[in-house]
Write a protein that holds these residues in place. Structure first.
Motif, PDB file in Angstrom:
ATOM      1  N   THR A 297       0.748  -1.163  -0.081  1.00  0.00           N
ATOM      2  CA  THR A 297      -0.111  -0.015   0.013  1.00  0.00           C
ATOM      3  C   THR A 297       0.990   1.274  -0.118  1.00  0.00           C
ATOM      4  OG1 THR A 297      -1.738  -1.074   1.207  1.00  0.00           O
ATOM      5  CG2 THR A 297      -1.824   1.157   0.982  1.00  0.00           C
ATOM      6  N   GLY A 298       1.769   1.087   0.758  1.00  0.00           N
ATOM      7  CA  GLY A 298       2.752   2.369   0.899  1.00  0.00           C
ATOM      8  C   GLY A 298       3.427   2.728  -0.457  1.00  0.00           C
ATOM      9  N   SER A 299       3.802   1.675  -1.039  1.00  0.00           N
ATOM     10  CA  SER A 299       4.504   1.687  -2.369  1.00  0.00           C
ATOM     11  C   SER A 299       3.622   2.326  -3.418  1.00  0.00           C
ATOM     12  CB  SER A 299       5.086   0.460  -2.901  1.00  0.00           C
ATOM     13  OG  SER A 299       5.694  -0.452  -1.794  1.00  0.00           O
ATOM     14  N   MET A 300       2.490   1.734  -3.436  1.00  0.00           N
ATOM     15  CA  MET A 300       1.513   2.090  -4.328  1.00  0.00           C
ATOM     16  C   MET A 300       1.193   3.668  -4.273  1.00  0.00           C
ATOM     17  SD  MET A 300      -2.247   1.204  -4.748  1.00  0.00           S
ATOM     18  CE  MET A 300      -2.589   2.248  -3.465  1.00  0.00           C
ATOM     19  N   LEU A 301       0.938   4.088  -2.910  1.00  0.00           N
ATOM     20  CA  LEU A 301       0.679   5.574  -2.475  1.00  0.00           C
ATOM     21  C   LEU A 301       1.948   6.381  -3.117  1.00  0.00           C
ATOM     22  CD1 LEU A 301      -1.645   7.120  -1.263  1.00  0.00           C
ATOM     23  CD2 LEU A 301      -0.203   6.867   0.952  1.00  0.00           C
ATOM     24  N   ILE A 302       3.059   6.112  -2.975  1.00  0.00           N
ATOM     25  CA  ILE A 302       4.092   6.809  -3.423  1.00  0.00           C
ATOM     26  C   ILE A 302       4.085   7.034  -4.726  1.00  0.00           C
ATOM     27  CG2 ILE A 302       6.459   7.040  -3.608  1.00  0.00           C
ATOM     28  CD1 ILE A 302       6.692   5.795  -0.722  1.00  0.00           C
ATOM     29  N   LEU A 303       3.792   5.942  -5.588  1.00  0.00           N
ATOM     30  CA  LEU A 303       3.634   5.906  -7.057  1.00  0.00           C
ATOM     31  C   LEU A 303       2.637   6.669  -7.318  1.00  0.00           C
ATOM     32  CD1 LEU A 303       4.241   2.156  -8.192  1.00  0.00           C
ATOM     33  CD2 LEU A 303       5.621   4.317  -8.834  1.00  0.00           C
ATOM     34  N   LEU A 304       1.617   6.747  -6.885  1.00  0.00           N
ATOM     35  CA  LEU A 304       0.417   7.432  -7.275  1.00  0.00           C
ATOM     36  C   LEU A 304       0.770   8.926  -6.978  1.00  0.00           C
ATOM     37  CD1 LEU A 304      -2.767   6.180  -5.461  1.00  0.00           C
ATOM     38  CD2 LEU A 304      -2.503   6.374  -7.694  1.00  0.00           C
ATOM     39  N   ALA A 305       1.321   9.331  -5.847  1.00  0.00           N
ATOM     40  CA  ALA A 305       1.679  10.781  -5.543  1.00  0.00           C
ATOM     41  C   ALA A 305       2.599  11.214  -6.931  1.00  0.00           C
ATOM     42  CB  ALA A 305       2.222  10.926  -4.040  1.00  0.00           C
ATOM     43  N   ILE A 306       3.487  10.486  -7.166  1.00  0.00           N
ATOM     44  CA  ILE A 306       4.546  10.717  -8.254  1.00  0.00           C
ATOM     45  C   ILE A 306       4.050  10.857  -9.654  1.00  0.00           C
ATOM     46  CG2 ILE A 306       6.989  10.387  -9.299  1.00  0.00           C
ATOM     47  CD1 ILE A 306       7.561   9.206  -6.750  1.00  0.00           C
ATOM     48  N   ILE A 307       3.212   9.707 -10.067  1.00  0.00           N
ATOM     49  CA  ILE A 307       2.859   9.617 -11.509  1.00  0.00           C
ATOM     50  C   ILE A 307       1.498  10.212 -11.482  1.00  0.00           C
ATOM     51  CG2 ILE A 307       2.732   8.003 -13.284  1.00  0.00           C
ATOM     52  CD1 ILE A 307       4.713   6.116 -12.044  1.00  0.00           C
ATOM     53  N   LEU A 308       0.594   9.762 -10.769  1.00  0.00           N
ATOM     54  CA  LEU A 308      -0.709   9.984 -10.909  1.00  0.00           C
ATOM     55  C   LEU A 308      -1.742  10.622  -9.779  1.00  0.00           C
ATOM     56  CD1 LEU A 308      -2.243   8.972 -13.645  1.00  0.00           C
ATOM     57  CD2 LEU A 308      -3.062   7.014 -12.590  1.00  0.00           C
ATOM     58  N   PRO A 309      -1.329  11.822  -9.247  1.00  0.00           N
ATOM     59  CA  PRO A 309      -1.935  12.250  -8.302  1.00  0.00           C
ATOM     60  C   PRO A 309      -3.287  12.383  -8.235  1.00  0.00           C
ATOM     61  CG  PRO A 309      -0.730  13.952  -9.420  1.00  0.00           C
ATOM     62  CD  PRO A 309      -0.509  12.699 -10.180  1.00  0.00           C
ATOM     63  N   GLY A 310      -3.953  12.288  -9.591  1.00  0.00           N
ATOM     64  CA  GLY A 310      -5.372  12.591  -9.782  1.00  0.00           C
ATOM     65  C   GLY A 310      -6.123  11.077  -9.763  1.00  0.00           C
ATOM     66  N   GLY A 311      -5.181  10.162  -9.563  1.00  0.00           N
ATOM     67  CA  GLY A 311      -5.940   8.837  -9.171  1.00  0.00           C
ATOM     68  C   GLY A 311      -6.253   8.165 -10.679  1.00  0.00           C
ATOM     69  N   ILE A 312      -6.799   7.011 -10.424  1.00  0.00           N
ATOM     70  CA  ILE A 312      -7.094   6.331 -11.900  1.00  0.00           C
ATOM     71  C   ILE A 312      -7.942   6.963 -12.537  1.00  0.00           C
ATOM     72  CG2 ILE A 312      -8.117   4.090 -12.541  1.00  0.00           C
ATOM     73  CD1 ILE A 312      -6.826   2.718 -10.212  1.00  0.00           C
ATOM     74  N   LEU A 313      -8.987   7.687 -12.106  1.00  0.00           N
ATOM     75  CA  LEU A 313     -10.041   8.081 -13.042  1.00  0.00           C
ATOM     76  C   LEU A 313      -9.383   9.291 -13.743  1.00  0.00           C
ATOM     77  CD1 LEU A 313     -13.248   7.797 -11.104  1.00  0.00           C
ATOM     78  CD2 LEU A 313     -12.552   6.561 -13.189  1.00  0.00           C
ATOM     79  N   SER A 314      -8.347   9.836 -13.457  1.00  0.00           N
ATOM     80  CA  SER A 314      -7.675  10.989 -14.239  1.00  0.00           C
ATOM     81  C   SER A 314      -6.952  10.436 -15.340  1.00  0.00           C
ATOM     82  CB  SER A 314      -6.722  11.669 -13.285  1.00  0.00           C
ATOM     83  OG  SER A 314      -5.560  10.972 -12.956  1.00  0.00           O
ATOM     84  N   ILE A 315      -6.764   9.203 -15.562  1.00  0.00           N
ATOM     85  CA  ILE A 315      -5.896   8.803 -16.562  1.00  0.00           C
ATOM     86  C   ILE A 315      -6.511   9.350 -18.127  1.00  0.00           C
ATOM     87  CG2 ILE A 315      -5.340   6.746 -18.024  1.00  0.00           C
ATOM     88  CD1 ILE A 315      -4.847   5.021 -15.197  1.00  0.00           C
ATOM     89  N   PRO A 316      -7.851   9.056 -18.384  1.00  0.00           N
ATOM     90  CA  PRO A 316      -8.152   9.587 -19.821  1.00  0.00           C
ATOM     91  C   PRO A 316      -7.874  10.929 -20.047  1.00  0.00           C
ATOM     92  CG  PRO A 316     -10.053   8.188 -18.570  1.00  0.00           C
ATOM     93  CD  PRO A 316      -8.884   8.334 -17.522  1.00  0.00           C
ATOM     94  N   GLU A 317      -7.935  11.599 -19.014  1.00  0.00           N
ATOM     95  CA  GLU A 317      -7.510  13.030 -19.002  1.00  0.00           C
ATOM     96  C   GLU A 317      -6.382  13.347 -19.456  1.00  0.00           C
ATOM     97  OE1 GLU A 317      -9.709  15.472 -16.130  1.00  0.00           O
ATOM     98  OE2 GLU A 317      -8.527  17.211 -16.645  1.00  0.00           O
ATOM     99  N   ARG A 318      -5.368  12.562 -18.709  1.00  0.00           N
ATOM    100  CA  ARG A 318      -3.975  12.963 -18.723  1.00  0.00           C
ATOM    101  C   ARG A 318      -3.751  12.434 -20.511  1.00  0.00           C
ATOM    102  NH1 ARG A 318      -0.968  12.737 -13.985  1.00  0.00           N
ATOM    103  NH2 ARG A 318       0.763  12.382 -15.085  1.00  0.00           N
TER     104      ARG A 318
END
Lengths: 333, 256
Positions: A297-318
């Motif tokens: 969970t911790g690693s995933m959170l760090i990855l999220l913060a770096i790569i995808l701060p908007g979360g999964i649903l922000s992928i289409p917009e990105r």
């Protein structure tokens, strides 16, 4: 944003909803294993909890105390049923109300200081609640309470009697609670109350000059969110048949926040759904044992913060933003 | 009877007097100009009236009701609206949504009815959207209605700020330097718009440095310097007032 990915054709929407309905209703019979059904039930609980986090977030409040009100609901329902002999079906809404009342009382005090102080204060509330339940021996202390009775049977006249002997009725019950939460929260978000909350979140100073009473709306969102967390607590107590303070520690509140972040904090209903589902199922499918789960969970959170701060649903917009950038580059060449 | 009565208003920040012994009346349907060098207390004046902070001494009466020291959202209920010097907008919302947000205080149907999807309440909200569009057309921003507020050029953002204030259906509108950063053409446009707003029955207090705007619009002018009122009168009188000229010429900038 509620349902940003709107399907415009009403016919498509109807077909989509119906298909979803069919899948959800027949799910217990598609999943044969009670263990996986248990995971689905836990996912539903986590989705509701994550949605309460998002509800508060839509008004600009970040809570690290969701698990506390989940706990208050669970313990309240247990006491109502086991000590006062009240039927589960009455205890369920009452537990929600009791959690809401506690949130109201806390809210009157802590909502005046939004921002970081508020987050810390919800953190403290969570710790206080866990320790309170741990130290009160009449509530089972740190060992908790076991043997919590299942919900009483529902008799549909002349047709059927539903008993909670297997997991299946539990599944339908939590599904109903989840559905009700989605409907209520969607109605709130799309109403003037939701508009007021979002105004407070975006610019509290401006919101005030428009006549919005910040205190009132903040207490409101805290109370409503916590009441629904309490409602789920009641379900959880009579499903798991055991509750102990350890379940409701601050880590749970942190995870609830992560469910929201993973899905996408800008999506108040879809975001929690996706985030909570992934985090409930992924450790299973990735075969992560419980001890190592926080590392994942911790690693995933760090990855999220770096790569995808908007979360999964922000992928289409990105993706569309990137493709626009590429188009500009091509034109320049 | 004046719409707004300021009596012996004082605002101290620690030992510093931002406003000292201010007495002022504002009458219905007039445009009062509030001018003075930077730091004279003009924005502080607005902040005290709108409840950002309470005055140290003195009273503010609006339509004969004491609004001294009330909280901002309460004062908004009295239909006093303002815009801000730095564009204070809902940056992540569209232009239209910004203005619709301003209608918050104007709904007649109860809020819970909106939540319960009761038709009359939702109908009101659709009407609010239409009115918001009208305001945008009135102020010339209608073509940008779906644009994100953050993406607007600075001048448009300021006008949007005024639109949001108008959405509250105010009786008194406080305009804080609306013409800042505008070129002469935009300023002329603004002057016309402010006149139109007044013609719609809204009383205006205008804080401005742009003398073209002030001279064109104001019925009366009040001059502040170091928190005190040093002159009050018709535009022509003010330009000839020696104290006023000295207050301005004593600083670096030359406004005349």
């Amino acid at each position: 944003m509620l349902l940003k990915y709107k399907i415009n054709s009403p016919l498509k929407r109807l077909i989509g909803l119906l298909s979803l309905g069919v899948i959800l209703i027949s799910l217990p019979f598609l999943i044969r294993s009670p263990y996986y059904l248990h995971l689905v039930i836990m996912a539903c609980i986590n989705i509701v909890l994550a949605m309460t986090f998002s509800l508060m977030f839509s008004a600009g409040l970040i809570t690290l105390g969701a698990a506390a009100f989940w706990a208050i609901g669970a313990y309240a329902s247990t006491v109502l049923v086991m000590n006062l002999g009240i039927s589960f079906w009455l205890a369920l809404p009452f537990a929600g109300m009791i959690a809401g009342i506690f949130a109201f009382a806390f809210g009157l005090i802590i909502v005046r200081t939004p921002g970081f102080i508020f987050v810390m204060e919800t953190f403290v509330i969570n710790m206080m609640v866990v320790h309170a339940f741990g130290h009160i021996t009449q509530l089972g202390g740190w060992g908790g309470i076991c043997g919590i009775p299942r919900p009483g049977a529902i008799t549909i006249p002349f047709i059927y009697q539903i008993t909670f002997a297997t997991k299946i009725p539990y599944y339908y019950l939590i599904l109903l609670i989840l559905l009700m939460t989605v409907i209520v929260f969607y109605a709130l978000h799309s109403s003037r109350i939701g508009t007021a909350w979002r105004s407070i979140k975006l610019n509290p100073g401006l919101a005030q000059t428009l006549g919005i009473n910040l205190f009132r709306y903040r207490v409101m969102v805290f109370t409503i969110a916590s009441a629904f967390a309490g409602l789920t607590g009641s379900f959880y107590a009579h499903y798991y048949e055991t509750i102990e303070p350890e379940t409701f520690i601050i880590f749970k509140s942190l995870y609830i926040q992560i469910y929201g972040i993973l899905g996408g904090l800008n999506f108040y209903i879809l975001g929690p759904t996706i985030g909570a589902s992934i985090m409930t199922f992924a450790p299973e499918f990735l075969r992560i044992t419980q001890e190592y789960e926080p590392i994942y969970t911790g690693s995933m959170l760090i990855l999220l913060a770096i790569i995808l701060p908007g979360g999964i649903l922000s992928i289409p917009e990105r993706i569309s933003a990137l493709s626009r950038q590429n188009k500009v580059k091509k034109v320049k060449q | 009877m004046a719409m707004l009565e300021i009596r012996d208003l004082n605002k101290y920040f620690g030992g510093l007097a931002a406003i000292k012994d201010l007495n002022l009346d504002v009458f219905n349907s007039e445009i009062v100009g509030l001018i003075g060098p930077n730091g004279a207390g003009k924005t502080t004046f607005f902040n005290v009236i709108t409840g950002v902070y309470p005055p140290t001494l003195g009273s503010v009466l609006f339509m004969n009701q004491d609004i001294t020291g009330l909280k901002t959202y309460k004062i908004a209920q009295f239909k006093i609206a303002r815009n801000f010097q730095d564009s204070i907008l809902f940056m992540k919302l569209s232009v239209l949504d910004n203005v619709v947000a301003g209608f918050h205080g104007n709904y007649k149907k109860a809020e819970w009815k909106s939540f319960m999807y009761i038709p009359s309440a939702r109908k009101e909200e659709r009407a609010a959207k239409r009115k918001a569009l009208e305001i945008l057309e009135f102020m010339g921003l209608a073509s940008l209605k779906d644009e994100l507020a953050a993406n607007l050029p600075h001048g448009h953002q300021r006008i949007l700020g005024i639109c949001i204030a108008l959405a509250t259906n105010p009786k008194l509108l406080l305009l804080d330097e609306p013409a800042t950063g505008m070129n002469p053409e935009e300023t002329s446009n603004l002057i016309m718009l402010v006149k139109r707003i007044r013609d719609n029955g809204i009383t205006i207090i205008l804080v401005e440095h742009d003398m073209q705007a002030v001279m064109n619009l104001c019925n009366r002018i009040v001059v502040l310097n170091y928190g005190r009122k040093i002159a009050e009168g018709l535009p022509d009188e003010i330009t000839k007032n020696e104290e006023v000229i000295e207050a301005y010429l004593g600083r670096e900038e030359d406004y005349f």
